[in-house]
Enzyme design. Structure first.
Site, PDB file in Angstrom:
ATOM      1  N   THR A 148       0.775  -1.382   0.145  1.00 20.20           N
ATOM      2  CA  THR A 148      -0.098   0.025  -0.071  1.00 20.20           C
ATOM      3  C   THR A 148       0.939   1.283   0.015  1.00 20.20           C
ATOM      4  O   THR A 148       1.935   1.294   0.613  1.00 20.20           O
ATOM      5  CB  THR A 148      -0.778  -0.089   1.148  1.00 20.20           C
ATOM      6  N   HIS A 152      -2.170   4.882  -3.134  1.00 18.86           N
ATOM      7  CA  HIS A 152      -2.738   3.648  -3.867  1.00 18.86           C
ATOM      8  C   HIS A 152      -2.987   2.460  -2.828  1.00 18.86           C
ATOM      9  O   HIS A 152      -1.915   1.790  -2.154  1.00 18.86           O
ATOM     10  CB  HIS A 152      -1.414   3.099  -4.724  1.00 18.86           C
ATOM     11  N   GLU A 379      -6.357  -5.839   3.678  1.00 19.72           N
ATOM     12  CA  GLU A 379      -6.419  -7.070   2.968  1.00 19.72           C
ATOM     13  C   GLU A 379      -7.478  -7.118   1.907  1.00 19.72           C
ATOM     14  O   GLU A 379      -7.840  -8.264   1.701  1.00 19.72           O
ATOM     15  CB  GLU A 379      -6.301  -8.104   3.714  1.00 19.72           C
TER      16      GLU A 379
END
Ligand code: TGC
Ligand code: FAD
Length: 400
Positions: A148, A152, A379
């Site tokens: 991450t 983004h 996740e």
């Protein structure tokens, strides 16, 4: 505050018992039950008594990492190189029991095993495996996974962290954010674009130009270390690239493994909340009766039990598909999404059943509830998993 003596169970460290309405135990082998019992006993003894203090202080109980390694909780479903080589039911049960203690404990094991050891095991060179896997399996070294970025999150394919081939080494520049274990990690598996293609790099603590400041101010997963990773002209030796995978499927395949563990883990948090709500409702007297005698409370408890039982069957079936090698990632998305969603709802209903006491740190409820807000998002957010399933149904990718 004065407390009713009718709360015998209510101590700072409740003993987690689990819930087994559909005889899930009957579906488990003796060895699988043995693993579950070992983790449960360890978590009740080593995690439950201290976790609330760590949560309040915003610290991870790092002394537990080598114990987790010694007991085989790290990289549990990997084989060789000092890894335990357990099946996926056992790996799932480990996650369930750890998260019954706190999501931070399961997060630690997920990142170490599924997001750091798995890519080295699956995509690493022989030298990389020999160097890192035994130390990571034993908990002597700690790892983190950098995918991450500040701009983004759900769309990691847009990452701007970049590696350039300089002949003798790669030059890495960019930044990652929200990285579990980052500050305390000895090794980071970092995903960056090389000539526009996503590749995995092993970045080691102490490399010049690499820093991992801790992120502060979290009101969720407070017993877990979360960090930024900053790369300023970091020279990465050529032998530190993961040779076995190119493209976004590299990091996404690691996520399958970790999301699988979360599908089990969330059930641990849900069962801990259920247990606390059941016990509290049996002991809390209002209108001269235990509140457990009121139909509305029983309805809430019955709903919790129903959702936990469905989630357990989902997780157990997922484990067998994974062991058979036929699992597809949309099935993992369904279980991660469902089990975290119901766990979060169960935590909220459990908080309601505890009345005002539900907001106290003395009970595990508020901690689980706040933790599960992160688990709902990391996740792959709840809605990203919805869209993954939507794509499987329709063939149309709605996130593009
Ligand atoms: P898309 O075109 O769908 O896929 C690109 C390539 O990857 C393949 N693929 C997968 N492979 C394995 N497992 C999966 N789950 C996969 N999903 C896709 C796909 O077949 C394709 O392969 P190929 O060979 O054709 O190149 O990619 P997309 O850019 O359209 O993205 C799809 C999307 C949105 C589902 C994906 O980007 C995604 O899952 N986003 C969510 C990001 C995320 O989950 N980040 C998690 C960061 S790590 C973290 O949160 C750790 S928390 C740790 C803790 O403390 O527990
Ligand atoms: P965004 O992507 O900005 O999403 C914000 C909202 O928009 C969400 O509701 C989302 O569902 C929605 N949304 C986004 N795109 C769409 C779309 N196309 N259609 C509909 N809705 C959409 N990352 C790592 O790499 N390593 C780690 O170890 C790690 N640990 C973490 C630990 C914690 C405690 C937390 C909170 C996060 C961690 N993460 C880690 C990051 C995590 O994976 C991201 O937060 C997650 O992927 C979501 O990204 P985002 O926060 O940028 O949200």
């Amino acid at each position: 505050p004065p407390r009713s003596t009718l709360f015998p169970y209510t101590t700072l460290f409740p003993i987690f018992e689990g819930l087994d309405f559909y005889d899930i135990d009957g579906l488990l082998s003796e060895d699988e039950r043995g693993v579950r019992d070992t983790v449960r006993e360890w978590s009740n003894e080593r995690v439950q008594p201290i976790i609330e203090k760590h949560y309040e202080a915003g610290t991870f109980p790092s002394e537990l990492a080598p114990e987790m390694g010694e007991l085989g909780f790290l990289g549990a479903n990997l084989e060789g190189y000092g890894c335990p080589g357990l099946n996926n039911v056992m790996y799932g049960l480990i996650c369930q029991e750890l998260e019954a203690g706190d999501s931070a404990m399961r997060s630690f094991a997920s990142v170490q095993g599924s997001l750091v050891m798995f890519p080295i095991h699956a995509y690493g060179s022989e030298a990389q495996k020999e160097k890192w896997l035994p130390r990571l399996a034993s908990g002597q070294a700690i790892g983190c996974f950098g995918l991450t970025e500040p701009d983004h999150g759900s769309n990691p394919g847009g990452m701007t962290t970049k590696a350039v081939d300089k002949g003798s080494h790669y030059l890495l520049n960019g930044a990652k954010m929200w990285i579990t274990n980052g500050t305390v990690a000895d090794v980071a598996v970092v995903w960056a674009k090389l000539d526009g293609v996503v590749r995995g790099f092993i970045v080691e603590k102490g490399m010049e130009g690499f820093s991992a400041p801790e992120m502060t101010g979290k009101l969720s997963l407070r017993a877990s270390v979360t960090s930024e990773l900053v790369f300023q002209d970091v020279e990465i030796p050529k032998e530190n690239i993961l040779p076995g995978v190119t493209g976004l499927k590299g990091p996404l395949s690691c996520l399958n493994n970790a999301r699988y563990g979360i599908a089990w883990g969330a059930l641990g948090a849900a069962q801990a909340c259920f247990q606390s709500a059941r016990d509290y409702s049996l002991n809390r007297i209002q209108f001269d009766k235990p509140i457990a005698s009121f139909q509305l409370i029983q309805n809430k408890l019955a709903w919790m039990l129903r959702e936990i039982t469905k989630g357990q069957l989902l997780a157990w079936r997922l484990a067998h598909l994974k062991d058979a090698g036929t699992l597809h990632h949309e099935q993992v998305s369904l279980a991660k999404m469902n089990n975290v969603d119901i766990a979060l709802q169960i935590a909220r209903v459990a908080r309601d059943i505890h009345g005002a006491n539900g907001i106290l740190g003395e009970y595990p409820i508020m901690r689980h509830m706040a933790n599960l807000e992160s688990v709902y998002t990391y996740e792959g957010t709840h809605d990203i998993h919805n869209l993954v399933i939507g794509r499987w149904i329709t063939g149309i990718a709605a996130f593009e």
